[in-house]
Each structure stands twice: as C-alpha cells, then as structure tokens.
Design an enzyme around this catalytic site. Sequence first.
Site, PDB file in Angstrom:
ATOM      1  N   ASN A   1      -3.817 -18.685 -44.755  1.00 51.00           N
ATOM      2  CA  ASN A   1      -4.689 -17.869 -43.913  1.00 51.00           C
ATOM      3  C   ASN A   1      -4.437 -16.393 -44.210  1.00 51.00           C
ATOM      4  O   ASN A   1      -3.554 -15.764 -43.615  1.00 51.00           O
ATOM      5  CB  ASN A   1      -4.422 -18.152 -42.426  1.00 51.00           C
ATOM      6  CG  ASN A   1      -4.798 -19.569 -42.050  1.00 51.00           C
ATOM      7  OD1 ASN A   1      -5.860 -20.044 -42.408  1.00 51.00           O
ATOM      8  ND2 ASN A   1      -3.905 -20.246 -41.334  1.00 51.00           N
TER       9      ASN A   1
ATOM     10  N   TYR B   1     -18.763 -26.103 -47.429  1.00 50.08           N
ATOM     11  CA  TYR B   1     -18.081 -25.097 -48.243  1.00 50.08           C
ATOM     12  C   TYR B   1     -16.803 -25.647 -48.853  1.00 50.08           C
ATOM     13  O   TYR B   1     -16.569 -25.564 -50.071  1.00 50.08           O
ATOM     14  CB  TYR B   1     -17.760 -23.867 -47.390  1.00 50.08           C
ATOM     15  CG  TYR B   1     -16.785 -22.907 -48.024  1.00 50.08           C
ATOM     16  CD1 TYR B   1     -17.205 -21.982 -48.965  1.00 50.08           C
ATOM     17  CD2 TYR B   1     -15.424 -22.934 -47.684  1.00 50.08           C
ATOM     18  CE1 TYR B   1     -16.305 -21.104 -49.565  1.00 50.08           C
ATOM     19  CE2 TYR B   1     -14.518 -22.056 -48.272  1.00 50.08           C
ATOM     20  CZ  TYR B   1     -14.967 -21.147 -49.214  1.00 50.08           C
ATOM     21  OH  TYR B   1     -14.074 -20.289 -49.797  1.00 50.08           O
TER      22      TYR B   1
ATOM     23  N   SER C   1     -15.212  -7.449 -55.831  1.00 51.33           N
ATOM     24  CA  SER C   1     -15.446  -6.579 -54.679  1.00 51.33           C
ATOM     25  C   SER C   1     -15.118  -7.271 -53.361  1.00 51.33           C
ATOM     26  O   SER C   1     -15.256  -6.683 -52.294  1.00 51.33           O
ATOM     27  CB  SER C   1     -16.903  -6.109 -54.656  1.00 51.33           C
ATOM     28  OG  SER C   1     -17.781  -7.222 -54.496  1.00 51.33           O
TER      29      SER C   1
ATOM     30  N   LEU D   1      -9.868 -10.812 -51.496  1.00 55.16           N
ATOM     31  CA  LEU D   1      -8.764 -11.020 -52.423  1.00 55.16           C
ATOM     32  C   LEU D   1      -9.000 -10.284 -53.735  1.00 55.16           C
ATOM     33  O   LEU D   1      -8.050  -9.781 -54.355  1.00 55.16           O
ATOM     34  CB  LEU D   1      -8.565 -12.517 -52.680  1.00 55.16           C
ATOM     35  CG  LEU D   1      -7.425 -12.893 -53.622  1.00 55.16           C
ATOM     36  CD1 LEU D   1      -6.084 -12.361 -53.125  1.00 55.16           C
ATOM     37  CD2 LEU D   1      -7.366 -14.415 -53.799  1.00 55.16           C
TER      38      LEU D   1
ATOM     39  N   ARG E   1      -0.025 -21.052 -36.429  1.00 53.46           N
ATOM     40  CA  ARG E   1      -0.701 -20.859 -37.703  1.00 53.46           C
ATOM     41  C   ARG E   1       0.252 -20.190 -38.703  1.00 53.46           C
ATOM     42  O   ARG E   1       1.264 -19.603 -38.327  1.00 53.46           O
ATOM     43  CB  ARG E   1      -1.961 -19.997 -37.522  1.00 53.46           C
ATOM     44  CG  ARG E   1      -3.055 -20.665 -36.694  1.00 53.46           C
ATOM     45  CD  ARG E   1      -3.658 -21.850 -37.395  1.00 53.46           C
ATOM     46  NE  ARG E   1      -4.749 -22.455 -36.624  1.00 53.46           N
ATOM     47  CZ  ARG E   1      -4.598 -23.456 -35.773  1.00 53.46           C
ATOM     48  NH1 ARG E   1      -3.393 -23.964 -35.553  1.00 53.46           N
ATOM     49  NH2 ARG E   1      -5.636 -23.960 -35.137  1.00 53.46           N
TER      50      ARG E   1
END
EC number: 1.1.1.271
Length: 313
Positions: free
Chosen positions: A162, A133, A8, A11, A206
């Site tokens: 990203n 993380y 859910s 990705l 970026r």
Amino acid sequence: MILVTGASGFLGRHTMAVLRARYGAETVVGVSSADSDLMQFDQALALLDRVKPEVVLHFAAYSGGIGANRTYPADFYFRNTILTANMFEACARRGVGKLIYPMGGCSYPAKATSPISEDQLWCGYPQPESAPYSTAKMMGTVAARSYRFQHGVKATVVIPGNMYGEYDNFHPLDSHVVPAMVRRYYEAQLNGLDEVVMWGTGTPQRDFVYAADVAALMPFFIDNDIGEGPVNLSSGTRTPIKELAETIAKLVKFEGRITWDTEKPDGQMVKIFATDRMAQMGLSCPTPLEAGLRNTIDWFAANYATRGDGLRL
C-alpha cells in the site's frame, strides 16, 4: 537506454528521479499517455523503435479509486489487459532484454492469509470491487513467464504494498486511505473544525510502504535478474488504522476530536504483505511511517497552497 512508461504517475515520478540519479538523465526516457497511446500496438512498437531501450519499466496502467472501479469495470479490465499484452509483445518483437512490471497487492485473494506471501496470488478471487483491474494486472505474471520461455525477455513482476508519498492522488472521492486522511485532517485543521468522524473502529491493520522506498529498489531489478517473480515490495509492518489517523492528525497539527463511527464497517481486518522473499535478496523498505508521512504532508501542503502540478484536487 532505460524506458519508463507511466512516468508521470505516482510510482513513475519517484522512479524517474531514482533512475536519472543512478544511470544519468541522458540514459533514462520517461513517457506518458500524452506521448504514446500504448493501447495501440503500432504506437508501442514505434515507441520502442524511437527509444531503442535495453530495459523497459512498464508502469503504464489505467487505475482509479473504488468508485471508478465500480462504475467502469469493463474499462479497467480491457485497458489494463491491452496495455499489458501490447508492451510484452512489443518488447519481444524488438528484442528488449529486460522488462519490469509492477502490479498491486489488490490482486491477492480477498481471503488471503496475512502476512500475504507471493505463493497465495492464484489461490482465490480478489476483492470483487476491484477484480476487473486486479485480475487484468495478474496476467502480467503469466506474461512474464511466457515471454521468458518463448522469447527470452527477462521479465520480472514486482508487487508494491500500500504505497503512499509525494505525487499521490489526493482527490477526496478517488484516493486511497493515506492521501484521503492527509487531506481530510489537513483541511479540518485549516478550517478550524473541532471534530473528524472516521468510519469503523480503527482496529484494522494495514501495511504501508513509502513510494520512494519502492522506487529506490528498481535499480536492483535492472541490474539483477531474479526470475519472473513475483516479489512483494513493502515494509511488512502492521499499522492499525486508528494509529494512522492519530499520527496524521498530529503531523498536520489537528487538535480536535477523532470520533469513530462503529456502526460503519471496518472492512478486511488484517492485510499485511510477507517480505521474506525481498529480504532474502538483501532488500528493504526502511522509511519509518511517521517520517514518510511527514514528507507526504509537507509536499501536499506546499502543493495545496499553490494548486501546483501533480496535486489531483
């Protein structure tokens, strides 16, 4: 049978559509935390006993924006460590043949040299704000190699760049740069504002990748064993933040001024991912930035109007 945890999520939702179209809806099972608490090892085993998958895409993770990472670093470290460890061990015990595990580019060293190649992964400490993380997720590379060697699980780690796209997190306090800008310029246009002030100079570069492109590559890793990886999955293109802002403003039809507050910090000046390894496999993430942004904005606008499912306001 193919099992997708975290189905859910951002990705996960893109990937579920790809896998069901490719392999048939009846052969793809997606679960979220509402279905199984994978922090509990017995529930991870029970899930595998129930689904009996040959392939697991382990997308389940505890993630959030920089504010949440700063406030709850121990939670991000602990939960992601356990989620990773439980699923690798459960797959080994239940004889799952293949495990695909994504981790973020934030796990690369803060001082990594762009374009960032996969061999830089363990060459320095990540950005401190997200390190609990990102270091927990990095252990997936150790797990992939270890479980291949000892238990024969064909585990592969992929590193999306990203990502942006439909189903992203658009919360104003907890989103990444693309969804944050989409919402900001959309609401400025909606409310008739004549100016949007951005931090920094707009010169940092970026590498953005459309999430649907990343999802479209998952069948390759299901059908082929490329080893434990990791392998970057990104566009490899350089986009200045100023160009990103101007493109989003144009697409949402914001006609006011964009003012850059150069007294505010720019952050890391260049962060681009090397894509040589994926190119050698014949893979690419081809969606042009403007086309992907248009799809993202159209989805956001439709869901903003209805406050529909998936839009985190």
